[in-house]
Design an enzyme around this catalytic site. Structure first.
Site, mmCIF file in Angstrom:
data_model
loop_
_atom_site.group_PDB
_atom_site.id
_atom_site.type_symbol
_atom_site.label_atom_id
_atom_site.label_comp_id
_atom_site.label_asym_id
_atom_site.label_seq_id
_atom_site.Cartn_x
_atom_site.Cartn_y
_atom_site.Cartn_z
ATOM 1 N N SER A 1 3.790 5.999 7.083
ATOM 2 C CA SER A 1 2.331 5.606 6.880
ATOM 3 C C SER A 1 1.817 6.869 5.848
ATOM 4 O O SER A 1 1.905 8.144 6.340
ATOM 5 C CB SER A 1 1.643 5.705 8.276
ATOM 6 O OG SER A 1 0.170 6.110 7.896
ATOM 7 N N SER A 2 1.480 6.765 4.799
ATOM 8 C CA SER A 2 0.919 7.770 3.874
ATOM 9 C C SER A 2 -0.107 8.361 4.245
ATOM 10 O O SER A 2 -0.156 9.771 4.166
ATOM 11 C CB SER A 2 0.383 6.842 2.484
ATOM 12 O OG SER A 2 -0.047 7.782 1.444
ATOM 13 N N HIS B 1 1.499 0.172 8.570
ATOM 14 C CA HIS B 1 2.514 1.194 8.487
ATOM 15 C C HIS B 1 2.803 2.157 9.838
ATOM 16 O O HIS B 1 2.536 2.853 9.961
ATOM 17 C CB HIS B 1 2.727 2.170 7.429
ATOM 18 C CG HIS B 1 2.967 1.572 6.038
ATOM 19 N ND1 HIS B 1 2.577 2.218 4.683
ATOM 20 C CD2 HIS B 1 3.683 0.208 5.843
ATOM 21 C CE1 HIS B 1 3.213 1.248 3.972
ATOM 22 N NE2 HIS B 1 3.772 0.084 4.435
ATOM 23 N N CYS C 1 -10.149 6.513 0.292
ATOM 24 C CA CYS C 1 -10.970 6.068 1.500
ATOM 25 C C CYS C 1 -11.745 7.209 2.409
ATOM 26 O O CYS C 1 -11.159 8.066 2.659
ATOM 27 C CB CYS C 1 -9.915 5.197 2.618
ATOM 28 S SG CYS C 1 -10.649 4.781 3.996
ATOM 29 N N GLU D 1 0.563 -0.495 -1.389
ATOM 30 C CA GLU D 1 -0.850 -0.676 -2.378
ATOM 31 C C GLU D 1 -0.607 -0.535 -3.843
ATOM 32 O O GLU D 1 -1.282 -1.271 -4.367
ATOM 33 C CB GLU D 1 -1.682 0.514 -1.678
ATOM 34 C CG GLU D 1 -3.103 0.394 -2.374
ATOM 35 C CD GLU D 1 -3.903 1.517 -1.901
ATOM 36 O OE1 GLU D 1 -4.664 2.158 -2.700
ATOM 37 O OE2 GLU D 1 -3.987 1.672 -0.390
ATOM 38 N N CYS E 1 -8.798 2.383 11.615
ATOM 39 C CA CYS E 1 -9.904 2.257 10.608
ATOM 40 C C CYS E 1 -10.118 0.503 10.505
ATOM 41 O O CYS E 1 -9.557 -0.195 11.006
ATOM 42 C CB CYS E 1 -9.197 2.673 9.378
ATOM 43 S SG CYS E 1 -8.023 1.583 8.588
ATOM 44 N N HIS F 1 4.614 2.910 -2.985
ATOM 45 C CA HIS F 1 3.729 2.502 -1.779
ATOM 46 C C HIS F 1 3.271 1.020 -2.229
ATOM 47 O O HIS F 1 2.916 0.565 -3.067
ATOM 48 C CB HIS F 1 2.509 3.371 -1.581
ATOM 49 C CG HIS F 1 1.606 3.204 -0.429
ATOM 50 N ND1 HIS F 1 0.782 2.247 -0.492
ATOM 51 C CD2 HIS F 1 1.718 3.928 0.474
ATOM 52 C CE1 HIS F 1 0.395 2.381 0.745
ATOM 53 N NE2 HIS F 1 0.734 3.260 1.578
#
Length: 276
Positions: free
Chosen positions: A216-217, A40, A188, A128, A12, A126
């Site tokens: 990775s979420s 991640h 997102c 973030e 992304c 996480h």
């Protein structure tokens, strides 16, 4: 056997931006650190380490060569207090936080300053969400609706499922007694498009392979969504598919998280076509 590869694969914008920043630093700087894993994805991080990147974890002491080093902040962001401390110690700090993540931080902070109780649908462990807590210390990060009163603002971790977030918002509204209820979609759009695509793929295929980091979420989310409908394999890379019998399946779909390199997806596709 028919093979379908998702249209929405590759890095992304936020990941691409962070990786480009690190690559440029590695070309021109003597010593480069990242704060935690820049993204991640184990393969990506190991490739950067091989080029000289050093990873500084949250609780690590400041390295002895900090004054001669550049540090790049991961795409998931960092608390302002930590950022200021890093800027005092390193020669230069480059903030590579994804712009979409930064927008979430800004919206949460603005809502709190306006008097709202801030609830964020996300995983408190996480990176973030740890960073968000540095911007809004009393933000409530949860995946379970809470019975609250007053002015309430609900946001989401950027990598969560939009469907799950909408359900969370509806359930929160049911159990709360708000005087105001502000619901802000901060999922997102790039990850949402992949979510929509993998749902369709899961209905059409009897096996879906999701390629990407196990931590990775957004990648785990794709595997979870597809598993509701069909059989799923979540693999880091093609090496995990060695010896797998693909001939048992009539239709196989391949998708990937936003931190998965195109070449890793390509190698998985090659492995499938060669029969394992």
């Amino acid at each position: 056997m028919k093979l379908y590869v998702a249209d929405n694969i590759g890095f992304c914008f936020g990941v691409e931006r962070a990786l480009k920043t690190v690559e440029e630093c590695l070309e021109h700087e003597r010593s480069v650190y990242s704060l935690g894993e820049i993204v991640h994805n184990r393969n990506v991080v190991e490739r950067l380490k091989a080029k000289g990147l050093k990873v500084l974890h949250d609780n690590d002491p400041i390295p002895e060569d900090a004054k001669d080093s550049v540090l790049v902040v991961r795409a998931h962001g960092v608390a302002p207090r930590i950022l200021k401390e890093l800027e005092k110690n390193f020669k230069r700090v480059i903030d590579a936080t994804c712009p979409i993540v930064l927008k979430l931080f800004e919206r949460a902070k603005a809502a709190r300053e306006a008097g709202y109780t801030v609830i964020v649908f996300g995983d408190e462990n996480h990176d973030e969400m740890k960073a968000l807590k540095g911007h809004v210390e009393d933000a409530i990060i949860t995946t379970r609706p809470l019975a609250l009163q007053g002015r309430i603002c609900v946001l989401s971790q950027t990598t969560m499922s939009l469907d799950d977030f909408l359900s969370f918002g509806a359930e929160t509204l049911k159990v709360c007694e708000p005087t105001e209820f502000l619901f802000l979609n901060s999922v997102c759009e790039v990850t949402h498009r992949r979510e929509v695509e993998v749902k369709k793929m899961a209905f059409e295929c009897d096996l879906v392979i999701v390629v990407g980091g196990k931590n990775s979420s957004n990648t785990k989310k794709l595997a979870r969504i597809a598993s509701k409908t069909t059989r799923v394999l979540h693999v880091q890379d093609a090496s995990e598919l060695e010896g797998f019998d693909f001939k048992r399946f009539k239709k196989i779909g391949v998708t990937a998280g936003t931190s998965t390199p195109l070449e890793d997806v390509g190698l998985v596709v090659e492995r499938i076509r060669s029969g394992g």
